[in-house]
Motif scaffolding. Structure first.
Motif, PDB file in Angstrom:
ATOM      1  N   PHE A 171       0.844  -1.190   0.000  1.00 45.18           N
ATOM      2  CA  PHE A 171       0.000   0.000   0.000  1.00 45.18           C
ATOM      3  C   PHE A 171       0.881   1.243   0.000  1.00 45.18           C
ATOM      4  N   ILE A 172       0.290   2.363  -0.406  1.00 43.26           N
ATOM      5  CA  ILE A 172       0.928   3.653  -0.205  1.00 43.26           C
ATOM      6  C   ILE A 172      -0.112   4.594   0.381  1.00 43.26           C
ATOM      7  N   GLY A 173       0.303   5.403   1.346  1.00 44.15           N
ATOM      8  CA  GLY A 173      -0.646   6.307   1.985  1.00 44.15           C
ATOM      9  C   GLY A 173       0.057   7.522   2.545  1.00 44.15           C
ATOM     10  N   ALA A 182       1.053  10.441  -2.315  1.00 43.29           N
ATOM     11  CA  ALA A 182       0.570   9.062  -2.397  1.00 43.29           C
ATOM     12  C   ALA A 182      -0.425   8.907  -3.544  1.00 43.29           C
ATOM     13  N   ALA A 183      -1.307   9.899  -3.688  1.00 46.16           N
ATOM     14  CA  ALA A 183      -2.294   9.854  -4.774  1.00 46.16           C
ATOM     15  C   ALA A 183      -1.618   9.972  -6.136  1.00 46.16           C
ATOM     16  N   SER A 186       0.258   6.679  -6.910  1.00 43.32           N
ATOM     17  CA  SER A 186      -0.701   5.629  -7.273  1.00 43.32           C
ATOM     18  C   SER A 186      -1.074   5.719  -8.744  1.00 43.32           C
ATOM     19  N   PHE A 206       0.994  -0.693  -7.068  1.00 45.45           N
ATOM     20  CA  PHE A 206       0.520  -0.516  -5.701  1.00 45.45           C
ATOM     21  C   PHE A 206      -0.806  -1.240  -5.514  1.00 45.45           C
ATOM     22  N   THR A 209      -4.424   2.295  -1.721  1.00 49.79           N
ATOM     23  CA  THR A 209      -4.053   3.684  -1.457  1.00 49.79           C
ATOM     24  C   THR A 209      -4.845   4.200  -0.260  1.00 49.79           C
ATOM     25  N   LEU A 211      -5.587   7.647   1.811  1.00 49.29           N
ATOM     26  CA  LEU A 211      -5.452   9.098   1.658  1.00 49.29           C
ATOM     27  C   LEU A 211      -6.150   9.840   2.786  1.00 49.29           C
ATOM     28  N   TYR A 265      -6.566   2.314 -11.151  1.00 46.55           N
ATOM     29  CA  TYR A 265      -6.125   2.942  -9.906  1.00 46.55           C
ATOM     30  C   TYR A 265      -6.343   1.971  -8.746  1.00 46.55           C
ATOM     31  N   THR A 268      -9.056   2.381  -2.864  1.00 51.55           N
ATOM     32  CA  THR A 268      -8.661   3.564  -2.101  1.00 51.55           C
ATOM     33  C   THR A 268      -9.566   3.804  -0.904  1.00 51.55           C
TER      34      THR A 268
END
Length: 342
Positions: A171-173, A182-183, A186, A206, A209, A211, A265, A268
């Motif tokens: 994940f990325i956040g 992060a957005a 992604s 990824f 996400t 956010l 995407y 999220t």
């Protein structure tokens, strides 16, 4: 900023010139003042809220012992002053899903140390967490921080065995400016345009996400009337450009996360507040785009009028508790294949 031989000026960041035209000394001084004021504001926020941000109520003396950490791991030798992250995970030998966590700070301030509480929150619930530092304005402006975070992501991926993580579930956040990055990152899942524009690319896709109160539509910020001229400070800190010059900005077509959302995407989760003094309306913009593109998403919108920018980071109040528990639930269900994707 530096003076050219002909007496004109460049607004420069780490060798990247953002302003093509000539700048007067008065204009340069004004820009410096605006960026300094923005940096001071966000530094003050971090100092004031450092204790509540890292005082996670989910952490106690018992479960804290189960978390191991490794700080100041260098992911880029040529960026030793900023190219580091802190790593948190439990003491098990399980291969864990990972979260790359990006701190906020108005693009000018912030540090991984202010997200220790958030990292441990995820770590006690079965995630390996990487709190990443990146270059800050005015020394580094867009897209340099993007490249830094991509470098960190690829270092983590290349060292997956060392950290014992599942490379299929990364994940990325982030929060505020960190949510913006992060957005944006992604969006590499969705288009080759970003790779070509920035001459970098993650080595993997990824998985999800996360956010929290970010900026997703740059045009909405251009017209925002924020106290202390923060909107101008944020634009200068992010891009090196004044809002009135944005139409001629070199990266104008590749700096808004909503422009890179399509069906590819990552799933999220968004946290936002309609009363957000800095990013009001941004959550709704992102949700509309995710909905339009058929991307799976969940969200929490603050109900209390007192819940403002990044309210969940301080952990207190019903909104913070609900947002954090729903965020965790989303991440855990997604990591364990409990969410039926479209």
């Amino acid at each position: 900023m530096k003076r050219r031989k002909d007496g004109s000026f460049e607004y420069e960041s780490n060798g990247v010139t953002s302003e093509k035209g000539n700048l007067s000394g008065a204009e340069l001084r004004k820009r410096k003042r605006v960026v300094r004021r923005t940096k001071a504001l966000f530094k003050a926020i971090d100092v004031l809220f450092s204790l509540p941000q890292n005082s996670c109520p989910y952490i106690n003396k018992h479960n804290a012992k189960e978390i191991k950490s490794d700080t100041d791991i260098v992911y880029a030798e040529d960026l030793a002053e900023v190219g580091m992250f802190d790593f948190y995970r439990d003491s098990s030998e399980d291969k864990l899903p990972a979260i790359i966590l990006i701190h906020g700070g108005g693009f000018t301030a912030g540090d991984k140390k202010y997200r220790k509480g958030r990292a441990m929150f995820f770590a006690i619930h079965g995630f390996a967490v990487f709190c990443v530092n990146y270059g800050l304005a005015p020394k580094y402006i867009f897209p340099e921080p993007i490249k830094h975070i991509v470098s960190a992501s690829n270092f983590i991926y290349d060292n997956a065995e060392r950290f014992n993580i599942d490379t299929e579930r990364i994940f990325i956040g982030g929060d505020s400016a960190g949510a913006y990055y992060a957005a944006m990152i992604s969006g590499f899942n969705c288009s080759d345009k970003l790779s070509k524009a920035f001459s970098c690319s993650p080595k993997f896709r990824f998985f999800g996400t996360l956010l929290n109160c970010g900026v997703y539509d740059i045009c909405k910020i251009l017209n925002a009337k924020l106290p202390l001229n923060v909107s101008e400070g944020v634009m200068l800190s992010l891009t090196g450009e004044r809002t009135k010059h944005f139409e001629n900005y070199k990266y104008k077509d590749v700096c808004a996360p909503v422009d890179f959302v399509n069906a590819d995407y990552p799933p999220t989760f968004l946290i936002f507040s309609d009363n957000d003094i800095f990013c009001g309306g941004q959550g709704d913009v992102m949700i509309d785009k995710l909905e339009e593109c058929g991307v799976y998403y969940e969200y929490y919108a603050a109900r209390d009028a007192m819940s403002n920018h990044c309210f969940s980071l301080t952990w207190t109040g019903e909104d913070a508790a609900a947002a954090n528990e729903l965020l965790l639930s989303f991440a855990m269900r997604l990591a364990n294949d409990k969410i039926k994707l479209r």
